[in-house]
Design an enzyme around this catalytic site. Structure first.
Site, PDB file in Angstrom:
ATOM      1  N   ASN A  12     -10.135  -4.604  -3.542  1.00 61.54           N
ATOM      2  CA  ASN A  12     -10.093  -5.554  -4.649  1.00 61.54           C
ATOM      3  C   ASN A  12     -10.761  -6.846  -4.175  1.00 61.54           C
ATOM      4  OD1 ASN A  12      -9.457  -7.263  -6.758  1.00 61.54           O
ATOM      5  ND2 ASN A  12      -7.244  -7.270  -6.370  1.00 61.54           N
ATOM      6  N   LYS A  14     -11.192  -9.461  -5.777  1.00 60.09           N
ATOM      7  CA  LYS A  14     -10.606 -10.630  -6.455  1.00 60.09           C
ATOM      8  C   LYS A  14     -11.746 -11.568  -6.910  1.00 60.09           C
ATOM      9  CE  LYS A  14      -6.379 -10.059  -3.904  1.00 60.09           C
ATOM     10  NZ  LYS A  14      -5.124 -10.627  -3.451  1.00 60.09           N
ATOM     11  N   HIS A  98      -1.951  -6.619 -12.114  1.00 55.74           N
ATOM     12  CA  HIS A  98      -1.882  -7.221 -10.781  1.00 55.74           C
ATOM     13  C   HIS A  98      -1.012  -8.470 -10.842  1.00 55.74           C
ATOM     14  CE1 HIS A  98      -2.916  -9.102  -6.992  1.00 55.74           C
ATOM     15  NE2 HIS A  98      -3.451  -7.950  -6.612  1.00 55.74           N
ATOM     16  N   GLU A 100      -1.088 -11.245  -9.432  1.00 59.77           N
ATOM     17  CA  GLU A 100      -1.765 -12.545  -9.524  1.00 59.77           C
ATOM     18  C   GLU A 100      -2.095 -12.881 -10.971  1.00 59.77           C
ATOM     19  OE1 GLU A 100      -4.941 -11.996  -6.696  1.00 59.77           O
ATOM     20  OE2 GLU A 100      -3.531 -12.197  -5.030  1.00 59.77           O
ATOM     21  N   GLU A 170       2.954  -2.639  -4.910  1.00 56.73           N
ATOM     22  CA  GLU A 170       2.539  -3.864  -4.237  1.00 56.73           C
ATOM     23  C   GLU A 170       3.681  -4.873  -4.267  1.00 56.73           C
ATOM     24  OE1 GLU A 170      -1.857  -4.643  -3.874  1.00 56.73           O
ATOM     25  OE2 GLU A 170      -1.335  -5.350  -5.863  1.00 56.73           O
ATOM     26  N   GLY A 176      -1.163 -10.893   0.463  1.00 54.14           N
ATOM     27  CA  GLY A 176      -1.718 -12.120   1.022  1.00 54.14           C
ATOM     28  C   GLY A 176      -0.844 -12.733   2.099  1.00 54.14           C
ATOM     29  N   SER A 214      -1.201  -6.654   2.369  1.00 53.79           N
ATOM     30  CA  SER A 214      -1.501  -6.900   3.783  1.00 53.79           C
ATOM     31  C   SER A 214      -1.890  -5.640   4.564  1.00 53.79           C
ATOM     32  CB  SER A 214      -0.325  -7.604   4.469  1.00 53.79           C
ATOM     33  OG  SER A 214      -0.143  -8.882   3.901  1.00 53.79           O
TER      34      SER A 214
HETATM   35  C1  PEP Z   1      -3.791  -7.421  -3.418  1.00 54.49           C
HETATM   36  O1  PEP Z   1      -3.860  -8.583  -3.837  1.00 54.49           O
HETATM   37  O2  PEP Z   1      -3.794  -6.464  -4.205  1.00 54.49           O
HETATM   38  C2  PEP Z   1      -3.699  -7.215  -1.981  1.00 54.49           C
HETATM   39  C3  PEP Z   1      -3.291  -6.057  -1.576  1.00 54.49           C
HETATM   40  O3  PEP Z   1      -4.065  -8.268  -1.182  1.00 54.49           O
HETATM   41  P1  PEP Z   1      -4.023  -8.317   0.420  1.00 54.49           P
HETATM   42  O4  PEP Z   1      -4.503  -6.992   0.921  1.00 54.49           O
HETATM   43  O5  PEP Z   1      -4.907  -9.432   0.785  1.00 54.49           O
HETATM   44  O6  PEP Z   1      -2.576  -8.559   0.794  1.00 54.49           O
END
Ligand code: PEP
Length: 254
Positions: A12, A14, A98, A100, A170, A176, A214
């Protein structure tokens, strides 16, 4: 786009990238990841770069997708982008729900369900993100939260809508951050999700669950070996071509 035997790897981007950055990023990914035909790899790009992704990634083993879509197909919805528009660029997968977006734009479970339906109706794969925040985890209500996120879709559209889709567990607190959820936490939630879906879906082998939060080159193998985990969704790690490569290289034989 995905067979059950292939591990799923989704990046992703973003809100990152530029024409210049993407030019070498897409080309390097195309070249370096070409070895990994045992994996189902998709990169979710920002809308303005769909055409660029299509042009460069076409003919490679990397699929491209989007990070959101409108719940309506067309009309007076300023700033929205429809499923048929992204389909014009051969987009195959769309992230929906998602955290966010849910936090910043207050997306309701009903909104997310309508988008999920729109993605399916346009023959693309929905990647539904579910997960609890830290307060909910500490209160021990993570399964209730995840179940509500999934049940809204089931209640509105019925069982079959989940066929061929992907659910990303998630945990919001792991996104993050410095560390992923533990294998025990992930396995338990995957089992919970699978039971929730499987008791409602006749062809239960056709729903995939990936883990996100992460993921990096150090923990990818351990995460992919967890029972019930069909692959990974990554944010930061996907922007680094070498890290992306290392992740694929470490899991492609699992
Ligand atoms: C995400 O935002 O879907 C995500 C998995 O981010 P990160 O891998 O940076 O934690």
């Amino acid at each position: 786009m995905k067979t059950k035997s292939k591990k799923i790897v989704i990046g992703n981007m973003k809100m990152h990238g530029s024409l210049d950055f993407n030019e070498s990023y897409f080309k390097s990914l195309k070249q370096k990841l070409s070895l990994f035909n045992e994996l189902s790899i998709t990169l979710c790009v920002p809308y303005p770069y769909l055409f660029q992704a299509q042009k460069i990634l076409m003919g490679s083993n990397i699929h491209w997708g989007c990070q959101n879509v409108a719940k309506e197909l067309e009309g007076p919805f300023t700033g929205e982008v429809s499923a048929s528009m992204i389909k014009d660029f051969q987009c195959e997968l769309v992230i929906v729900g998602h955290s966010e977006r849910n936090t910043a734009y207050c997306e309701s479970d009903e909104n997310i369900a309508e988008k999920f339906n729109m993605i399916k109706k346009n023959n693309m794969t929905p990647l539904l993100c579910v997960g609890e925040n830290l307060i909910e985890r500490e209160a021990g209500i993570m399964e209730k939260v995840v179940s509500e996120q999934i049940k809204t879709i089931l209640d509105l559209y019925g069982q079959d809508i989940f066929k061929g889709s992907i659910i990303a567990y998630e945990p919001i607190w792991a996104i993050g951050s410095d560390s992923a959820a533990s294998p025990e936490q992930i396995e338990k939630m995957c089992e919970f999700i699978k039971q929730l879906i499987y008791s409602n879906v006749t062809d239960n082998d056709d729903v995939n669950i990936v883990y996100g939060g992460s993921v990096n080159a150090k923990n990818a193998v351990q995460l992919c070996e967890i029972n019930g985990v069909d692959g990974i969704l990554m944010g930061r790690a996907s922007l680094d071509v070498n890290e992306f490569y290392e992740i694929c290289n470490s899991i492609h034989k699992i």
